[in-house]
Design a protein around this motif. Structure first.
Motif: not given
Length: 402
Positions: A373-402
Motif C-alpha cells: 500500500c502507498v498513501d499518496f499525499v498532495r502538498a497544499s497550495w500554501a506550501g505548509v502541509g499535505f492533503d490526503v486522498f480518500s478513502p485511503g491508501p492505494t493498495c495492490e489489488g484494490t483502488a484504495a483501502m477503506q
C-alpha cells in the motif's frame, strides 16, 4: 546543547549504562554478540552527512524514541535495548565500513535507513546479522536476514500503484529524474518506469540531475513534451526543475518524489515550489490522524523532543524500523540468537507497526515485493502541509483501502 549533543545523550540514556564493547565482553553464556543478561545492542546506520543527509534527518530520532519507549516498559525479555550508530556519509563504501564497525562494536542487529546499502547487504547476509529498515535496493529481498516494512526501490516486482495514481491525476507522458551516483535512485526509476508503462503512461525522458543542472534538465524535459515528473533525487534538484517549469509557464500536471513528504527542512521559497506536487509513503499519512499516529506523536514528544517536527517520513521510517526490531525480539525465548531472530520474525504474518501500516505484512511469503500500500499525499497550495486522498491508501489489488 546542540541537536547532536542531545542525541548522544539520548543514546547514552537508552543504553542503560556501559559501552557496547563492555556489553559484548560481558555477554551471557550462549547468547549472540551484543546480548547480555540485561541488555541487547542494536546498530543504527544512516546518512548523517553527504548529499542524501537532508532526506534522513529524523531517522535516528525515530529509532531512539521507539526504543526509549520500549525501555520505559522494562525492555524485551528483561533486556533494555541500547544503540550504537554510524554515519554512512551517503557512500556505498563508507556504508560497508560502517556496517562492519557496528558489528565489531557489538551490534546484534542493524537498523538501516539509507540509499547506499548495496555493498553492506551481502556482507551482513554472510554474517547472519539481522537488518531492518526501508529497502533501498531490490537485493533486500534476496537476503533472508533483511526485513523491510516499506521500500524505496521495488525492482522487478514494481507495484502498479504509482502508474495507476499518475493516470488518475491526469498524467500522460512522464519524465524520470535520478541521482547519477545512487544505485537505489536508478532502481526506483526502473520500478517507476514499469509501473507507469503498465498503466499506459509512456516515459519520454530520463536523466540524472543535481541542483546545478536543474534548470537545463527542466528545459529539456518540457521540450520532450512530458507533463509528469517523477524524481528520486534530493529535494533541491527536484524543486529546481519544478521552478524552471513554472517560470516557463508550463508547470507539470503531476509531479512526485518519494522524498517530497519531508518539506519542513526546506526554506519557505522551496516549500512553495512543492505546492500541488505529490509524494507517496509506505505508511498511513499523518494527515489521517489515526490513534496510531497520536500514539507515535506523543512518544516522539516525550522521548525525542530534540526533533522539532516529528511528522517526517524519515522519523516514521526510523520508528517503524525500531518497532520491527522489537517485534523480532519478542519472538525469542530466553537468550536471543541472530538465526533465531531471523526465523522468528520470518514467521510473522500480521505485522502492521501498531496500526501505522495500511495492510498487514506477511513475512512468510517473501520480502522482495513492492509496498502493498502507498498513501499518496498532495502538498497544499500554501506550501505548509499535505492533503490526503480518500478513502485511503492505494493498495495492490484494490483502488484504495477503506
Amino acid at each position: 546543547m546542540t541537536v547532536t549533543g542531545v542525541l548522544v545523550a539520548l543514546v547514552g540514556a537508552c543504553a542503560a549504562g556501559g559501552s557496547a564493547r563492555d556489553g559484548t565482553a560481558q555477554a551471557a553464556r550462549g547468547c549472540a554478540p551484543g546480548v547480555t543478561d540485561n541488555r541487547v545492542t542494536v546498530g543504527v546506520l544512516f546518512p548523517d552527512s553527504g548529499p542524501m543527509a537532508a532526506q534522513y534527518t529524523g531517522f535516528r530520532s525515530g529509532v531512539e524514541a521507539r526504543l526509549a519507549q520500549e525501555n520505559a516498559g522494562g525492555g524485551v525479555g528483561g533486556r533494555l535495548i541500547g544503540t550504537v550508530w554510524r554515519d554512512d556519509e551517503s557512500s556505498p563504501g563508507v556504508n560497508l565500513r560502517a556496517a562492519k564497525d557496528l558489528v565489531a562494536d557489538g551490534a546484534f542487529a542493524v537498523l538501516e535507513g539509507t540509499m547506499v546499502s548495496e555493498r553492506s547487504a551481502p556482507w551482513l547476509g554472510e554474517q547472519g546479522v539481522p537488518v531492518l529498515g526501508v529497502a533501498d535496493q531490490p537485493l533486500w529481498g534476496e537476503h533472508p536476514n533483511m526485513f523491510a516494512a516499506g521500500s524505496v526501490a521495488a525492482g522487478a516486482g514494481a507495484s502498479s500503484a504509482l502508474g495507476r495514481f499518475v493516470g488518475s491525476q491526469g498524467g500522460t507522458r512522464a519524465a524520470l529524474l535520478v541521482t547519477g551516483s545512487d544505485q537505489a535512485s536508478r532502481f526506483f526509476a526502473a520500478s517507476a518506469r514499469s509501473s507507469l508503462e503498465a498503466a499506459g503512461v509512456p516515459v519520454v525522458f530520463e536523466s540524472a540531475v543535481d541542483s546545478l543542472s536543474a534548470e537545463r534538465v527542466g528545459s529539456r524535459i518540457l521540450a520532450a513534451g512530458a507533463d509528469t515528473l517523477i524524481a528520486a533525487t534530493p529535494l533541491d534538484a527536484y524543486t529546481g526543475v519544478l521552478i524552471t517549469a513554472a517560470e516557463l509557464g508550463r508547470p507539470f500536471t503531476v509531479a512526485l518524489s518519494p522524498f517530497g513528504y519531508d518539506m519542513s527542512r526546506l526554506p519557505p521559497g522551496l516549500r512553495q515550489a512543492l505546492a500541488g506536487t505529490y509524494a507517496g509513503v509506505p505508511f498511513t499519512a499523518f494527515e489521517r490522524d489515526l490513534p496510531a499516529h497520536q500514539a507515535y506523536l506523543s512518544a516522539m514528544s516525550r522521548y525525542a523532543p530534540q526533533l522539532a517536527e516529528p511528522r517526517l517520513q524519515s522519523a516514521m521510517n526510523g520508528w517503524i524500523s525500531a518497532d520491527l526490531f522489537v517485534r523480532g525480539l519478542r519472538t525469542q525465548q530466553g537468550c536471543p540468537s541472530r538465526a533465531g531472530f531471523v526465523r522468528g520474525l520470518g514467521a510473522v504474518t500480521d505485522y502492521d507497526a501498531g496500526g501505522l501500516l495500511a495492510r498487514k505484512i506477511d513475512f512468510t511469503v517473501g520480502r522482495g515485493w513492492a509496498d502493498l500500500c502507498v498513501d499518496f499525499v498532495r502538498a497544499s497550495w500554501a506550501g505548509v502541509g499535505f492533503d490526503v486522498f480518500s478513502p485511503g491508501p492505494t493498495c495492490e489489488g484494490t483502488a484504495a483501502m477503506q
